[in-house]
Design an enzyme around this catalytic site. Structure first.
Site, PDB file in Angstrom:
ATOM      1  N   LYS A  80      -2.701 -11.130  -6.304  1.00 23.35           N
ATOM      2  CA  LYS A  80      -2.215 -10.161  -5.326  1.00 23.35           C
ATOM      3  C   LYS A  80      -1.777 -10.848  -4.031  1.00 23.35           C
ATOM      4  CE  LYS A  80      -1.247  -6.798  -2.853  1.00 23.35           C
ATOM      5  NZ  LYS A  80      -1.527  -5.423  -2.660  1.00 23.35           N
ATOM      6  N   CYS A 126       0.397  -4.815   4.618  1.00 17.90           N
ATOM      7  CA  CYS A 126       0.143  -5.711   3.487  1.00 17.90           C
ATOM      8  C   CYS A 126       0.697  -7.103   3.732  1.00 17.90           C
ATOM      9  CB  CYS A 126       0.776  -5.114   2.242  1.00 17.90           C
ATOM     10  SG  CYS A 126       0.301  -3.405   2.019  1.00 17.90           S
TER      11      CYS A 126
HETATM   12  N1  SAJ Z   1      11.418  -6.831   4.790  1.00 13.94           N
HETATM   13  C1  SAJ Z   1      12.425  -7.653   5.306  1.00 13.94           C
HETATM   14  N2  SAJ Z   1      13.333  -8.199   4.439  1.00 13.94           N
HETATM   15  C2  SAJ Z   1      13.285  -7.943   3.102  1.00 13.94           C
HETATM   16  C3  SAJ Z   1      12.267  -7.127   2.587  1.00 13.94           C
HETATM   17  C4  SAJ Z   1      11.341  -6.579   3.472  1.00 13.94           C
HETATM   18  O1  SAJ Z   1      12.508  -7.906   6.520  1.00 13.94           O
HETATM   19  O2  SAJ Z   1      14.146  -8.454   2.380  1.00 13.94           O
HETATM   20  C5  SAJ Z   1      10.418  -6.264   5.709  1.00 13.94           C
HETATM   21  C6  SAJ Z   1      10.371  -4.739   5.673  1.00 13.94           C
HETATM   22  O3  SAJ Z   1      11.305  -4.173   6.527  1.00 13.94           O
HETATM   23  C7  SAJ Z   1       8.949  -4.480   6.109  1.00 13.94           C
HETATM   24  C8  SAJ Z   1       8.178  -5.660   5.507  1.00 13.94           C
HETATM   25  O4  SAJ Z   1       9.143  -6.661   5.237  1.00 13.94           O
HETATM   26  O5  SAJ Z   1       8.809  -4.530   7.518  1.00 13.94           O
HETATM   27  C9  SAJ Z   1       7.396  -5.351   4.244  1.00 13.94           C
HETATM   28  O6  SAJ Z   1       8.108  -4.437   3.429  1.00 13.94           O
HETATM   29  P1  SAJ Z   1       8.179  -4.564   1.844  1.00 13.94           P
HETATM   30  O7  SAJ Z   1       8.992  -3.461   1.327  1.00 13.94           O
HETATM   31  O8  SAJ Z   1       8.577  -5.943   1.464  1.00 13.94           O
HETATM   32  O9  SAJ Z   1       6.664  -4.451   1.346  1.00 13.94           O
HETATM   33  P2  SAJ Z   1       5.451  -3.440   1.629  1.00 13.94           P
HETATM   34  O10 SAJ Z   1       4.577  -4.072   2.673  1.00 13.94           O
HETATM   35  O11 SAJ Z   1       5.888  -2.059   1.879  1.00 13.94           O
HETATM   36  O12 SAJ Z   1       4.716  -3.497   0.209  1.00 13.94           O
HETATM   37  C10 SAJ Z   1       4.293  -4.754  -0.297  1.00 13.94           C
HETATM   38  C11 SAJ Z   1       4.782  -4.898  -1.741  1.00 13.94           C
HETATM   39  N3  SAJ Z   1       4.581  -6.269  -2.202  1.00 13.94           N
HETATM   40  C12 SAJ Z   1       5.585  -6.959  -2.805  1.00 13.94           C
HETATM   41  O13 SAJ Z   1       6.690  -6.507  -2.970  1.00 13.94           O
HETATM   42  C13 SAJ Z   1       5.263  -8.338  -3.286  1.00 13.94           C
HETATM   43  C14 SAJ Z   1       4.022  -3.932  -2.625  1.00 13.94           C
HETATM   44  O14 SAJ Z   1       4.354  -4.128  -3.996  1.00 13.94           O
HETATM   45  C15 SAJ Z   1       2.506  -4.112  -2.427  1.00 13.94           C
HETATM   46  O15 SAJ Z   1       1.761  -3.207  -3.234  1.00 13.94           O
HETATM   47  C16 SAJ Z   1       2.198  -3.838  -0.963  1.00 13.94           C
HETATM   48  O16 SAJ Z   1       2.884  -4.820  -0.193  1.00 13.94           O
HETATM   49  C17 SAJ Z   1       0.705  -3.941  -0.767  1.00 13.94           C
HETATM   50  O17 SAJ Z   1       0.050  -2.895  -0.669  1.00 13.94           O
HETATM   51  O18 SAJ Z   1       0.169  -5.059  -0.771  1.00 13.94           O
END
Ligand code: SAJ
Length: 432
Positions: free
Chosen positions: A203, A257
């Site tokens: 994870k 996360c």
């Molecule tokens: N973000 C960027 N660029 C990107 C992707 C995301 O700047 O290309 C930013 C988003 O705007 C946001 C942050 O990153 O601020 C996180 O967003 P996210 O959509 O990447 O992830 P979370 O935090 O909503 O959810 C993550 C997910 N983990 C992965 O994709 C590896 C989810 O599957 C997990 O279950 C979750 O963390 C968790 O609970 O750990």
């Protein structure tokens, strides 16, 4: 297995409890917040997630889901409490410890305990198991214990809860097998069994991988701005390579996360985690990058006023935990600037929130910080007439820049800067 007690009714616990209830199990959801318990018992929800309200109301309506402040006897206990960090970016396991202690009085031989909360390696074995053993039952023989990390993406939570593969790490094989029987009630993805510490690390590596990749995209954005090219174009062209998948730059990484979990590794392995730490620092530095650019764009305006679009940490959700948009708004406010924030999803903030029209009124620059779909459909022509000056800084690159330019906005985009020498010579090739 007939009954389950789920501790923590947040973004993970509530959907999990509801889906187990609609799968026919008798579920008691437990939360320390009386308001949350009342809302759920009335079939309502306290968080915004597509489809969740319908699911909860069906689960409560069926009589299979009840919420309570206290646990009760059950065949299985799922701990879905937060694992934030405390001062110094150290993992705060207080809620995991409290939830484990809370189930102790109800534990009976044959019961299963599952830790779903994202946790530092060895938490299941070194923190949860010893507490369970205090009740006099042997963990792994009399009661079973597994770590089954949640991996669902906020915004697509219900779909991913069912469809994603699950990794289940037992403290022994019997524990893993028993946990698998529970998840088979609703998981349609494959279920992979391993040991508890491996599951914890899986994870943490998933989220760290994403954080590092986003940091790389942010680093590219800064390089692209420096040499006058378009980072977004670089990303889409590089991603045509079959083994490359660059993420997107942005105002920083928020949420409970990805911006938190890598620190668990840094804390535990300070020597080995140079890359992990660096990625965190790059992403945590992005709000200041946006602030500096916004201040530079308004340098000629006496007492510039800022309109902020979006407070949530990412698009189409209402969660503002660790949100870069909030950090940016807060820092600008602390500098003494006039800052107005609009977010169609967020209902409460400790500063005033504005309506769409009032957020634009008499401001000089729009900071687009959260990629909500609603913002793509704004009418910059009419909204621009409310402003004092018309500058747009798009930190997400999801707005229609031609439309905003035609409405008289000076459009600036993170990761894309026309070098001063080339200004006024027409748009860059392939921009946007
Ligand atoms: N973000 C960027 N660029 C990107 C992707 C995301 O700047 O290309 C930013 C988003 O705007 C946001 C942050 O990153 O601020 C996180 O967003 P996210 O959509 O990447 O992830 P979370 O935090 O909503 O959810 C993550 C997910 N983990 C992965 O994709 C590896 C989810 O599957 C997990 O279950 C979750 O963390 C968790 O609970 O750990």
């Amino acid at each position: 297995m007939k009954s389950v007690c789920v501790l923590g009714l947040g973004y993970i616990g509530l959907p999990t409890a509801s889906i187990l209830a609609t799968s026919g199990l008798d579920v008691l959801g437990v939360d320390v917040n009386p308001g949350v318990v009342d809302t759920i018992n009335r079939g309502g929800v306290h968080i915004h997630e597509p489809g969740l309200k319908t699911l909860v109301s069906a689960a409560v309506g069926s009589g299979n889901l009840k919420a309570s402040l206290l646990p009760a006897k059950a065949d299985a206990f799922i701990l879905a409490v937060p694992t934030p960090f405390k001062e110094g970016k150290k993992a705060d396991l207080r809620y995991v410890v409290e939830a484990t202690r809370a189930v102790l009085p109800y534990l009976e031989p044959g019961n299963l305990v599952i830790l779903e909360s994202t946790s530092p390696p060895r938490t299941t074995v070194d923190v949860v198991a010893p507490i369970l053993a205090e009740g006099g039952l042997e963990v792994g023989r009399d009661v079973f214990l597994a770590h089954c990390p949640e991996r669902v993406l906020p915004g697509r939570l219900l779909k991913e809860l069912i469809e994603n593969d699950r990794v289940i790490g037992g403290i022994n094989a019997d524990s893993a097998e028993m946990a698998k029987r529970l998840y088979l009630y609703f998981v349609e993805g494959s279920i992979h069994l391993t040991d508890a510490t491996t599951a914890e690390m899986v994870k943490l590596m998933e989220n760290t991988y994403r954080d590092v990749n986003i940091a790389l995209a942010n680093e590219l954005a800064l390089m692209a701005e420096n040499c006058g090219i378009n980072a977004w174009e670089v990303i889409s062209l590089a991603n045509l390579h079959p083994r490359v998948h660059l993420n997107q730059p942005g105002p920083g990484v928020g949420g409970h996360c990805i911006s938190v979990d890598p620190w668990f590794l840094v804390e535990q392995f300070p020597v080995e985690t140079r890359l992990t730490r660096m990625a965190r620092e790059i992403n945590d530095g992005m709000p200041d990058v946006i602030i500096s650019r916004a201040l530079a764009l308004t340098a000629d305006i006496p007492k510039p006023r800022f309109a902020v679009l979006g407070l949530a940490y990412k698009g189409n959700i209402d969660d503002i935990r660790e949100s870069p948009a909030e950090i940016i708004a807060e820092r600008l406010l602390r500098m003494g600037h006039s800052v107005k924030v609009f977010d169609p999803y967020v209902r409460e903030w400790h500063h005033e929130l504005y309506t769409l029209e009032s957020v634009f009124a008499e401001t000089d620059i729009v900071l687009h910080l959260t990629d909500h779909n609603e913002f793509k459909h704004l009418n910059p022509r009419s909204l621009g007439t409310l402003m004092r000056n018309r500058i747009l800084l798009d930190a997400r690159n999801t707005l229609d820049h031609d439309l905003w330019s035609e409405a008289g906005f000076a459009v600036e985009v993170l990761g894309k800067r026309v070098p001063a020498a080339a200004r006024g010579k027409g748009p860059m090739v392939g921009a946007h």
